[in-house]
Design a protein around this motif. Structure first.
Motif, PDB file in Angstrom:
ATOM      1  N   PHE A   1     -30.395   5.634   0.050  1.00  0.00           N
ATOM      2  CA  PHE A   1     -29.165   5.202  -0.627  1.00  0.00           C
ATOM      3  C   PHE A   1     -27.948   5.990  -0.130  1.00  0.00           C
TER       4      PHE A   1
ATOM      5  N   LYS B   1     -26.303   5.125   3.266  1.00  0.00           N
ATOM      6  CA  LYS B   1     -25.354   4.005   3.310  1.00  0.00           C
ATOM      7  C   LYS B   1     -23.912   4.504   3.328  1.00  0.00           C
ATOM      8  N   TRP B   2     -23.679   5.698   2.782  1.00  0.00           N
ATOM      9  CA  TRP B   2     -22.315   6.240   2.713  1.00  0.00           C
ATOM     10  C   TRP B   2     -21.929   6.997   3.986  1.00  0.00           C
TER      11      TRP B   2
ATOM     12  N   TRP C   1     -18.601  -3.703   0.841  1.00  0.00           N
ATOM     13  CA  TRP C   1     -20.041  -3.929   0.735  1.00  0.00           C
ATOM     14  C   TRP C   1     -20.391  -5.250   0.053  1.00  0.00           C
TER      15      TRP C   1
ATOM     16  N   TYR D   1     -24.089  -6.707   0.660  1.00  0.00           N
ATOM     17  CA  TYR D   1     -25.177  -6.364  -0.250  1.00  0.00           C
ATOM     18  C   TYR D   1     -24.982  -7.004  -1.625  1.00  0.00           C
TER      19      TYR D   1
ATOM     20  N   SER E   1     -27.789  -3.619  -5.510  1.00  0.00           N
ATOM     21  CA  SER E   1     -27.978  -2.663  -4.410  1.00  0.00           C
ATOM     22  C   SER E   1     -26.806  -1.681  -4.371  1.00  0.00           C
TER      23      SER E   1
ATOM     24  N   SER F   1     -27.109   0.907  -6.953  1.00  0.00           N
ATOM     25  CA  SER F   1     -28.082   1.946  -6.585  1.00  0.00           C
ATOM     26  C   SER F   1     -27.436   2.976  -5.663  1.00  0.00           C
ATOM     27  N   TYR F   2     -26.644   2.514  -4.695  1.00  0.00           N
ATOM     28  CA  TYR F   2     -25.946   3.432  -3.786  1.00  0.00           C
ATOM     29  C   TYR F   2     -24.952   4.292  -4.576  1.00  0.00           C
ATOM     30  N   ARG F   3     -24.312   3.680  -5.556  1.00  0.00           N
ATOM     31  CA  ARG F   3     -23.310   4.390  -6.381  1.00  0.00           C
ATOM     32  C   ARG F   3     -23.980   5.467  -7.237  1.00  0.00           C
TER      33      ARG F   3
END
Length: 393
Positions: free
Chosen positions: A97, A100-101, A125, A129, A133, A136-138
């Motif tokens: 995750f 992705k950043w 994004w 996405y 999703s 989840s990255y956040r």
């Protein structure tokens, strides 16, 4: 303008007419450090100094360090690994995750990251996405910022001021295996299993018939099934003990870990028919001198990778002529639905499935329970007779 004593804040008038506010912060090593701000007038300078003094007193004033985002990510993941408090699968999830950043923030000092920048990234994004999703990255980034605050690298998460993203429920109507499909799946999978019984050739495919039958009767997850050992089976008490979970992590291989939740560790009572099927497998292993720790093994007589079970089920489903979406996990849903529609106690079903609490069962199978309640109302109406009465004049 007079300066304050050493260690206190100071206000200095600059040649351009502006005012510099400066206050000493906790030193790094032997060197003294300050935080400074430049403002336009003396009254504003006094307000800023007062606020800086308050922050210093509350231990919220932090000297801006220059660690890059990538370095903080590495520090955070290393701490997760060394703490031993987080499962390897969870660590792997955070790593994926946070990766992705990296293309956007990799070389940026963490103190320079703003909510505006994060909002722009997440907005971009949305074309790549799904909302869940991105959430989840956040969440992973939020954990990283909490770590950075704890390490006194920042004093506030920029996500606090970022735009909220609404969660979108992905819950779909659960796919249930019909009795006809159940028979077709049994027929197709038994052909491979019969080959194992005759030749002793154990593969993830030849094991699919007993794996399917076990999942259908118990509702076990595929990782739980792959981790089952012969020591987990009590042939006298007709019981299987779910004690671990098999996972596969890219770069680390396949290994056992603790089950999904504490409630996932559980005994499951099984039928005599299923127990007899397991005895047949054990006898076949002995007949062909197969040394197997696990109930279901592959070609090298080691554990089966959980994803292989899913892939094999997809192939069996297609051979059985089933074209609609159906996954191995839907066997678990089928098991729960059958028990619920037959009126079995929800708490018993929840415990058998290894749900963390009964609320998970009620939420997951709410549509089944609603349909059951509607049937119950209809039954009660039928039993109690017509409610209209004729009043005398």
């Amino acid at each position: 303008m007079a300066r304050r004593p050493k260690g206190d804040g100071s206000i200095t008038e600059l040649p351009n007419g502006k005012f510099r506010v400066r206050i000493e912060v906790e030193p790094v090593g032997d060197k003294r450090k300050w935080v400074s701000k430049t403002v336009g007038c003396i009254s504003e300078a006094r307000k800023v100094l007062k606020e800086l003094e308050r922050q210093k007193e509350d231990n919220k004033l932090i000297e801006a360090k220059k660690e890059k985002f990538k370095d903080i990510v590495e520090m955070y993941l290393k701490e997760l690994e060394e703490s031993g408090e987080v499962k390897e699968t969870t660590q792997w999830g955070y790593k994926m995750f946070l990766s992705k950043w990296l293309p956007y923030l990799e070389a940026m000092p963490i103190q320079k990251i703003t909510s505006r920048l994060l909002d722009k990234i997440m907005m971009d994004w949305k074309t790549q996405y799904g909302v869940n999703s991105i959430l989840s990255y956040r969440r992973a980034l939020s954990c990283l910022f909490t770590f950075a605050i704890k390490k006194k690298l920042i004093n506030r998460s920029p996500l606090k001021d970022s735009k909220r993203i609404k969660n979108v429920s992905t819950k779909k109507y659960l796919e249930i295996i019909s009795p006809e499909e159940h028979e077709q799946i049994k027929r197709v999978s038994y052909g491979d299993f019969e080959s194992f019984l005759n030749t002793g050739r154990a593969t993830s495919k030849t094991m699919m018939f007993p794996i399917y039958m076990l999942a259908y009767e118990t509702g076990m997850r595929r990782g739980e099934i792959a981790a089952l050992k012969w020591s987990s089976v009590d042939f006298k008490q007709n019981t299987i003990f779910v004690e671990s979970n098999m996972v596969h992590v890219a770069g680390k291989g396949t290994f056992e870990t603790t089950p999904k939740t504490e409630s996932s560790v559980r005994p499951i009572l099984i039928s005599e028919s299923l127990l007899e099927l397991l005895r047949t497998i054990k006898d076949t292993y002995e007949k062909f001198n197969i040394k197997a720790t696990y109930l279901f093994v592959g070609q090298k007589h080691t554990c089966i990778i959980p994803s292989q079970i899913g892939d094999n089920f997809k192939e069996i489903k297609e051979k059985a002529g089933i074209t609609r979406p159906l996954t191995f996990h839907d066997i678990r849903h089928t098991n729960a639905t059958i028990l619920l529609t037959k009126g079995f106690n929800t708490k018993v079903i929840s415990t058998r499935l290894g749900h963390s609490n009964i609320a998970v069962t009620l939420d997951t199978y709410s549509h089944v329970l609603n349909a059951t309640m509607q049937s119950a109302v209809g039954f009660l109406e039928e039993q109690s007779g017509h409610y209209s009465v004729t009043m005398g004049s």
